[in-house]
Design a protein around this motif. Sequence first.
Motif, PDB file in Angstrom:
ATOM      1  N   ASN A  22      57.835  19.638  31.097  1.00  0.00           N
ATOM      2  CA  ASN A  22      56.705  19.653  32.050  1.00  0.00           C
ATOM      3  C   ASN A  22      56.787  20.864  32.976  1.00  0.00           C
ATOM      4  O   ASN A  22      56.496  20.769  34.158  1.00  0.00           O
ATOM      5  CB  ASN A  22      56.690  18.376  32.909  1.00  0.00           C
ATOM      6  CG  ASN A  22      56.328  17.152  32.099  1.00  0.00           C
ATOM      7  OD1 ASN A  22      55.610  17.251  31.106  1.00  0.00           O
ATOM      8  ND2 ASN A  22      56.843  16.003  32.511  1.00  0.00           N
TER       9      ASN A  22
ATOM     10  N   LYS B 245      56.448  18.055  47.433  1.00  0.00           N
ATOM     11  CA  LYS B 245      55.270  18.279  46.585  1.00  0.00           C
ATOM     12  C   LYS B 245      54.584  19.603  46.907  1.00  0.00           C
ATOM     13  O   LYS B 245      54.137  20.316  46.010  1.00  0.00           O
ATOM     14  CB  LYS B 245      54.315  17.102  46.684  1.00  0.00           C
ATOM     15  CG  LYS B 245      54.899  15.859  46.005  1.00  0.00           C
ATOM     16  CD  LYS B 245      53.903  14.763  45.829  1.00  0.00           C
ATOM     17  CE  LYS B 245      54.488  13.649  44.960  1.00  0.00           C
ATOM     18  NZ  LYS B 245      53.643  12.466  44.922  1.00  0.00           N
TER      19      LYS B 245
ATOM     20  N   ASP C 210      53.621  22.228  44.024  1.00  0.00           N
ATOM     21  CA  ASP C 210      52.286  21.896  43.551  1.00  0.00           C
ATOM     22  C   ASP C 210      51.542  23.071  42.939  1.00  0.00           C
ATOM     23  O   ASP C 210      50.713  22.890  42.049  1.00  0.00           O
ATOM     24  CB  ASP C 210      51.461  21.283  44.703  1.00  0.00           C
ATOM     25  CG  ASP C 210      50.735  20.034  44.237  1.00  0.00           C
ATOM     26  OD1 ASP C 210      51.083  19.548  43.139  1.00  0.00           O
ATOM     27  OD2 ASP C 210      49.830  19.573  44.940  1.00  0.00           O
TER      28      ASP C 210
ATOM     29  N   ASP D 224      51.386  23.947  38.675  1.00  0.00           N
ATOM     30  CA  ASP D 224      50.429  23.518  37.642  1.00  0.00           C
ATOM     31  C   ASP D 224      49.322  22.654  38.246  1.00  0.00           C
ATOM     32  O   ASP D 224      49.488  22.065  39.310  1.00  0.00           O
ATOM     33  CB  ASP D 224      51.146  22.769  36.505  1.00  0.00           C
ATOM     34  CG  ASP D 224      51.887  21.519  37.001  1.00  0.00           C
ATOM     35  OD1 ASP D 224      51.686  21.142  38.166  1.00  0.00           O
ATOM     36  OD2 ASP D 224      52.656  20.954  36.227  1.00  0.00           O
ATOM     37  N   ASP D 225      48.193  22.609  37.546  1.00  0.00           N
ATOM     38  CA  ASP D 225      47.046  21.825  38.031  1.00  0.00           C
ATOM     39  C   ASP D 225      47.259  20.327  37.863  1.00  0.00           C
ATOM     40  O   ASP D 225      46.627  19.518  38.514  1.00  0.00           O
ATOM     41  CB  ASP D 225      45.769  22.218  37.260  1.00  0.00           C
ATOM     42  CG  ASP D 225      45.412  23.662  37.535  1.00  0.00           C
ATOM     43  OD1 ASP D 225      45.803  24.170  38.608  1.00  0.00           O
ATOM     44  OD2 ASP D 225      44.766  24.290  36.667  1.00  0.00           O
ATOM     45  N   THR D 226      48.159  19.962  36.955  1.00  0.00           N
ATOM     46  CA  THR D 226      48.346  18.540  36.650  1.00  0.00           C
ATOM     47  C   THR D 226      49.266  17.843  37.661  1.00  0.00           C
ATOM     48  O   THR D 226      49.434  16.639  37.613  1.00  0.00           O
ATOM     49  CB  THR D 226      48.998  18.384  35.260  1.00  0.00           C
ATOM     50  OG1 THR D 226      50.274  19.036  35.310  1.00  0.00           O
ATOM     51  CG2 THR D 226      48.150  19.005  34.158  1.00  0.00           C
ATOM     52  N   HIS D 227      49.909  18.620  38.549  1.00  0.00           N
ATOM     53  CA  HIS D 227      50.906  18.118  39.518  1.00  0.00           C
ATOM     54  C   HIS D 227      52.169  17.599  38.827  1.00  0.00           C
ATOM     55  O   HIS D 227      52.980  16.946  39.465  1.00  0.00           O
ATOM     56  CB  HIS D 227      50.339  17.007  40.424  1.00  0.00           C
ATOM     57  CG  HIS D 227      49.006  17.335  41.001  1.00  0.00           C
ATOM     58  ND1 HIS D 227      48.838  18.326  41.934  1.00  0.00           N
ATOM     59  CD2 HIS D 227      47.776  16.810  40.764  1.00  0.00           C
ATOM     60  CE1 HIS D 227      47.548  18.401  42.248  1.00  0.00           C
ATOM     61  NE2 HIS D 227      46.893  17.504  41.549  1.00  0.00           N
ATOM     62  N   ASN D 228      52.295  17.852  37.532  1.00  0.00           N
ATOM     63  CA  ASN D 228      53.460  17.335  36.806  1.00  0.00           C
ATOM     64  C   ASN D 228      54.781  17.833  37.384  1.00  0.00           C
ATOM     65  O   ASN D 228      55.728  17.067  37.564  1.00  0.00           O
ATOM     66  CB  ASN D 228      53.401  17.746  35.322  1.00  0.00           C
ATOM     67  CG  ASN D 228      52.537  16.816  34.515  1.00  0.00           C
ATOM     68  OD1 ASN D 228      52.265  15.697  34.942  1.00  0.00           O
ATOM     69  ND2 ASN D 228      52.085  17.273  33.362  1.00  0.00           N
TER      70      ASN D 228
ATOM     71  N   ASN E 272      55.508  16.249  40.791  1.00  0.00           N
ATOM     72  CA  ASN E 272      55.889  14.837  40.652  1.00  0.00           C
ATOM     73  C   ASN E 272      57.286  14.692  40.070  1.00  0.00           C
ATOM     74  O   ASN E 272      58.071  13.844  40.490  1.00  0.00           O
ATOM     75  CB  ASN E 272      54.870  14.095  39.768  1.00  0.00           C
ATOM     76  CG  ASN E 272      53.543  13.920  40.475  1.00  0.00           C
ATOM     77  OD1 ASN E 272      53.485  13.889  41.704  1.00  0.00           O
ATOM     78  ND2 ASN E 272      52.459  13.845  39.719  1.00  0.00           N
ATOM     79  N   GLU E 273      57.576  15.535  39.084  1.00  0.00           N
ATOM     80  CA  GLU E 273      58.899  15.520  38.435  1.00  0.00           C
ATOM     81  C   GLU E 273      60.002  15.840  39.470  1.00  0.00           C
ATOM     82  O   GLU E 273      61.033  15.175  39.539  1.00  0.00           O
ATOM     83  CB  GLU E 273      58.872  16.562  37.304  1.00  0.00           C
ATOM     84  CG  GLU E 273      60.204  16.897  36.676  1.00  0.00           C
ATOM     85  CD  GLU E 273      60.569  15.982  35.517  1.00  0.00           C
ATOM     86  OE1 GLU E 273      59.665  15.434  34.879  1.00  0.00           O
ATOM     87  OE2 GLU E 273      61.782  15.800  35.304  1.00  0.00           O
TER      88      GLU E 273
END
Length: 481
Positions: free
Chosen positions: A173, A353, A357, A360-364, A367-368
């Motif tokens: 990710n 975050k 942040d 990536d746009d997905t916030h993956n 979050n990871e």
Amino acid sequence: MLDNRLIEADATKLDELREILKAQENSDKLCGIGMKEIHIEHGGAKKVCQAVKSLTDGKKVLMVTGPTEIVDVDGKNVKEAVKAYLDAEYDVEWLVISEPNSIVHATPENAAKIQAHFEGKDIVVGIGGGTICDLCKYSTYYYDHENPLPLVIVQTALSVNAFSDDSSVMLINGVKRTVHSRYPLILIIDLDIVAAAPAEMNVSGYGDLIATWTAPVDWYLGNVLGMGQHFHTAPSDMIRTQCDRLLEKSEKLAAGDAKTLGELANVLTLSGLSMGLANESSPASGSEHVMSHLIDMASGVRKTGICYHGTQVAVSGIMSEIIWDWLLNDFDPKKVDLDKCYPSFEEMEPRVKAAFDWLDDTHNAANECWADYQKKLQRWHDHKAEFKAFLENFDEFKKAVAPWVKKPEYIADCMHKANAPTRYSKLNFPVDEKTVRWAITNCHLMRNRFSVIDLLHFTGFWTDEFVQKLIERAEAMDAGL
Ligand SMILES: [Zn+2]
């Protein structure tokens, strides 16, 4: 008292090494070495059939390589030569893993490409650098944990220490993660191949070893504070003296001296083993590695190119050395207000975050990182008593770690002599100032593992001004930005 046999360990004598380790105090806390043979010698690649034969009676070999051409000291194409050796006795499928820009990443997607060729194979032979090795270890292990295909690695450069451990650094990710995988059963380091590798690749291996002067102290610190497990002195004792000698031979390494390259191969391989012994990468990966991981993540997003791992780690190593030097000389435990050292989850979540942040746009990625960081934060809250004791006994701590660190000025000087870049802007893909500052400032927020930077953060010292001072001190030794 240090065991002389341990500090002079020879990676190619695995049975002897196992005996030496067994004789160490608390040796039951060390993991076993899941390798059968390590060969470090001239012409070692010729042993590939013998290696395969010792691991399987089967005839079907999957040979995995990256896309770039590799030649030995005689100008012979290494992959074609190994293929020819194997062809004489085996049924070989040669799989080339490549990506559009010809830089291969250790991703689960690439591992899946390898796994798609496992059906009917008896063994995997990986030829290449750290990424190919990580992919081969990961793909075989996650295809069949219980009974992974036997794996032989022919290492083509002394670029990293990760050939002789049981984990893989994977880009998951968009975040660099060290995941458990497996050891190669046989590792072949042909000195005629690694001597012909681009000089900066072997300098990269030397650079990976710069972590020897910071990672073990980060590991010990985490252990003292109740933030880590598995600490044992043997994995680092096994490599420290030989690393020290290598630093003294920095000029010889720059000159490509064959004997020094052989010594680098031994200590680099031992450094890999030290991580397996500890069952985690902590003996060789601390704050310096996490700075480097963040730079890789940013470079991945900005597509500016991923630098040689070890050279980037070494530049970060100077930074970590400066931080440790500050801690051991300028940190005053009496100035710490214990109750102010415990930020809440509500406070830290947006902070972590916000740091990641933009990746990536997905916030993956964000979050990871938060998922991993909150485990560390929880443990920090849970182990207040250890921190209190640490502050009270700081002099004792300093005494324990003093022999394990080096002055950053000395490290930078050795790196200059080794022709190793000491500045991020001088790496094979120059890293810009904005990325460097972001990586240093936020590196502790990326993962669960505790380092000296977490300590400075929780005690309130880790500020933009502190990072600025760090950069200025590095500047004075022709290092840093
Ligand atoms: Zn490393």
